[in-house]
Design an enzyme around this catalytic site. Structure first.
Site, PDB file in Angstrom:
ATOM      1  N   GLY A  33       0.595  -1.117   0.091  1.00  0.00           N
ATOM      2  CA  GLY A  33       0.531  -0.029  -0.304  1.00  0.00           C
ATOM      3  C   GLY A  33       0.524   1.118  -0.552  1.00  0.00           C
ATOM      4  O   GLY A  33       2.012   1.071   0.395  1.00  0.00           O
ATOM      5  N   GLN A  37       1.792   9.472   3.414  1.00  0.00           N
ATOM      6  CA  GLN A  37       3.462   9.565   4.333  1.00  0.00           C
ATOM      7  C   GLN A  37       4.474   8.529   3.051  1.00  0.00           C
ATOM      8  O   GLN A  37       5.868   9.285   3.214  1.00  0.00           O
ATOM      9  CB  GLN A  37       3.483   9.125   5.419  1.00  0.00           C
ATOM     10  CG  GLN A  37       2.795   9.676   6.154  1.00  0.00           C
ATOM     11  CD  GLN A  37       2.395   9.441   7.451  1.00  0.00           C
ATOM     12  OE1 GLN A  37       1.984   8.316   7.620  1.00  0.00           O
ATOM     13  NE2 GLN A  37       2.933   9.608   8.657  1.00  0.00           N
ATOM     14  N   GLY A  38       3.859   8.145   2.568  1.00  0.00           N
ATOM     15  CA  GLY A  38       5.364   6.752   2.132  1.00  0.00           C
ATOM     16  C   GLY A  38       4.434   5.707   1.384  1.00  0.00           C
ATOM     17  O   GLY A  38       3.607   5.276   1.608  1.00  0.00           O
ATOM     18  N   ASP A 151     -11.164  12.792  10.778  1.00  0.00           N
ATOM     19  CA  ASP A 151     -10.342  11.655   9.407  1.00  0.00           C
ATOM     20  C   ASP A 151     -10.135  10.678   9.240  1.00  0.00           C
ATOM     21  O   ASP A 151      -9.906  10.316   8.471  1.00  0.00           O
ATOM     22  CB  ASP A 151      -9.377  12.835   9.012  1.00  0.00           C
ATOM     23  CG  ASP A 151      -8.554  12.753   7.174  1.00  0.00           C
ATOM     24  OD1 ASP A 151      -9.690  12.895   6.993  1.00  0.00           O
ATOM     25  OD2 ASP A 151      -7.297  12.832   7.035  1.00  0.00           O
TER      26      ASP A 151
HETATM   27  P1  AMP Z   1      -0.706   4.254   5.136  1.00  0.00           P
HETATM   28  O1  AMP Z   1       0.633   5.139   5.153  1.00  0.00           O
HETATM   29  O2  AMP Z   1      -0.837   4.273   6.985  1.00  0.00           O
HETATM   30  O3  AMP Z   1      -2.073   5.263   5.149  1.00  0.00           O
HETATM   31  O4  AMP Z   1      -0.981   2.897   4.323  1.00  0.00           O
HETATM   32  C1  AMP Z   1      -1.397   3.289   2.947  1.00  0.00           C
HETATM   33  C2  AMP Z   1      -1.727   1.738   3.402  1.00  0.00           C
HETATM   34  O5  AMP Z   1      -1.239   0.659   3.331  1.00  0.00           O
HETATM   35  C3  AMP Z   1      -3.391   1.410   3.696  1.00  0.00           C
HETATM   36  O6  AMP Z   1      -4.637   2.027   2.747  1.00  0.00           O
HETATM   37  C4  AMP Z   1      -3.667  -0.240   3.862  1.00  0.00           C
HETATM   38  O7  AMP Z   1      -3.470  -0.864   2.611  1.00  0.00           O
HETATM   39  C5  AMP Z   1      -2.049  -0.511   3.779  1.00  0.00           C
HETATM   40  N1  AMP Z   1      -1.468  -0.892   5.364  1.00  0.00           N
HETATM   41  C6  AMP Z   1      -0.630  -0.034   5.962  1.00  0.00           C
HETATM   42  N2  AMP Z   1      -0.674  -0.015   7.229  1.00  0.00           N
HETATM   43  C7  AMP Z   1      -0.837  -1.374   6.790  1.00  0.00           C
HETATM   44  C8  AMP Z   1      -1.040  -2.733   8.175  1.00  0.00           C
HETATM   45  N3  AMP Z   1      -0.337  -2.739   9.077  1.00  0.00           N
HETATM   46  N4  AMP Z   1      -1.346  -4.001   7.518  1.00  0.00           N
HETATM   47  C9  AMP Z   1      -2.066  -4.221   6.222  1.00  0.00           C
HETATM   48  N5  AMP Z   1      -1.624  -2.714   5.548  1.00  0.00           N
HETATM   49  C10 AMP Z   1      -1.244  -1.943   5.627  1.00  0.00           C
END
Ligand code: AMP
Length: 423
Positions: A33, A37-38, A151
């Site tokens: 994903g 932020q990255g 949010d």
């Molecule tokens: P974020 O950068 O935290 O917004 O995460 C971006 C995407 O990465 C999310 O929408 C999820 O699809 C995936 N993702 C982030 N953290 C997790 C996690 N702990 N387990 C599974 N998928 C994750």
């Protein structure tokens, strides 16, 4: 530890446009994903012998918005300990000194899918209500710590195949500039409450609106208020729910009120029209009852005037949700947030760099594998669910093909439905 030894502990690999430089204990990285932020990867942690998620924050101190969010997230993830909030297993940076410091890697529990993927599924009432119950438990816990999210959105909520759910982030800081966040990423505003869109004061039930929008989307299979910008967002709300009362308009500041009063007037639709029976599984007497309860809950969450909207506690007591009620989950003691200025902090890039570097404090963590004195192998935030909530064992689900099985509600005679595969 000397410099050479540290260097040997890391290796680099390309993930999309980015390079991940991670501790060797983390192998088999695959992108799962990306957000503002990255990039996030899944990986296998050879020390803990389990799969984890690793999120790379590139130069998080580079500007106020990134820095505040990264610092806040790091501090809060370490403090909060609840099964419906993502837990931090480790945090590290491959850079050796504060001067060289660039990137932060957050290691978290790995979940199977985000809620955007679940929305595409046909959910039965057991799964839908259980997912909502867990969102409410997680949000209640944040509220108890004084954190109002504002949010919540499907991309920041993740689920496992056993239908367990965790919230990934902590939302907007009180002082966040809601309009100018995180370019070049388009900020999703579909789930933001009227009081956020219209720049009014807000209270804890601002998050109930977002949960209502998410519930509506899970029922409809499409976004409820798909506004293209702030203004269109408001149009979408009033087209469906109707122009709010004069009493509400009086709460707006003069310029916003003038704008809102000058919009065309809409009568809105009844919740029977907005969420007709065909959208729900209503094939049995039991399911018909559940469908009417679900619609009733939606009608109480999606109320424009926050003073008339249901609270988190009331939502947890609602007939559609309270079948899952467990005091251990709902009334878990609030986390203590030690940094009282978390939301007010304003710093220069160099100061942020120092603050975040101190929080990363990698040596202690990687040496001991400990977060807050807990063995990381237990997961910083995972407590075992009580037995009657223990869902049936999940089928072996990969990230690309997760399944959602539904647990049996407390005191209910319902049979758990068969696992449904997410396409
Ligand atoms: P974020 O950068 O935290 O917004 O995460 C971006 C995407 O990465 C999310 O929408 C999820 O699809 C995936 N993702 C982030 N953290 C997790 C996690 N702990 N387990 C599974 N998928 C994750």
């Amino acid at each position: 530890m000397n410099r050479n030894k540290r260097e040997k502990e890391f290796y680099s690999l390309d993930v999309g446009d980015s390079t991940f430089t991670v501790l060797k204990r983390y192998q088999n990285l695959r992108p799962i994903g990306s957000g503002a932020q990255g990039i996030v990867c899944s990986a296998y942690d050879h020390n803990l012998e389990r799969n984890v998620a690793i999120k790379k924050l590139s130069r998080p101190f580079q500007n106020q918005t990134h820095a505040k969010r990264a610092y806040r997230e790091l501090v809060l993830m370490k403090c909060v300990n609840h099964k419906n909030i993502i837990g931090l297993l480790n945090v590290f940076t491959p850079q050796k000194t504060q001067e060289e410091f660039q990137d932060v890697y957050l290691v978290m529990e790995l979940m199977d899918a985000n809620l955007c993927q679940v929305i595409q599924m046909e959910l039965d009432h057991e799964r839908l209500s259980y997912l909502l119950y867990q969102m409410l438990c997680g949000i209640k816990h944040l509220h108890a710590a004084g954190i109002i999210h504002r949010d919540l959105k499907p991309s920041n909520i993740v689920v496992k195949s056993d239908c367990t759910l965790k919230i990934l982030d902590f939302g907007l800081a009180r002082t966040a500039a809601t309009g100018l966040l995180m370019t070049p990423y388009v900020v999703t505003r579909y789930y933001r409450a009227p009081e956020v869109i219209l720049g009014m004061g807000y209270q804890a039930n601002v998050d109930v609106w977002s949960i209502g929008c998410i519930m509506a989307e899970m029922v409809r299979g499409s976004v409820l208020f798909p506004g293209t910008d702030h203004i269109d967002q408001w149009n979408k709300v009033i087209e469906q729910l109707g122009t709010p009362s004069q009493e509400f308009l009086m709460k707006l500041n003069q310029s916003v009120r003038t704008y809102v009063e000058n919009r065309p007037r809409y009568a809105g639709y009844s919740f029977e029209k907005l969420f007709p029976d065909v959208l729900f599984p209503a094939d049995s007497e039991h399911n018909k009852l559940k469908a009417s309860q679900a619609r009733d809950l939606l009608s109480k969450m999606l109320v424009i005037d926050a003073s008339k909207r249901i609270s988190v506690d009331e939502a947890l007591q609602h007939a559609y949700i309270n079948v899952w009620y467990d005091p251990i989950e709902v009334e878990a003691p609030p986390p203590l947030i030690t940094d009282k200025q978390l939301d007010e902090r304003e710093h220069t890039v160099e100061e942020w760099k120092e603050l975040i570097y101190k929080e990363v404090d990698w040596e202690e963590r990687t040496k001991n594998g400990l977060i807050r004195g807990q063995p990381a192998s237990q997961g910083a935030a995972v407590s075992q669910p009580p037995q009657h909530h223990q869902p049936p064992s999940a089928s072996a689900a990969g990230v690309s093909d997760p399944t959602l099985s539904a647990p049996a509600p407390t005191g209910s005679s319902l049979e758990p439905a068969a696992a449904t595969t997410i396409a």
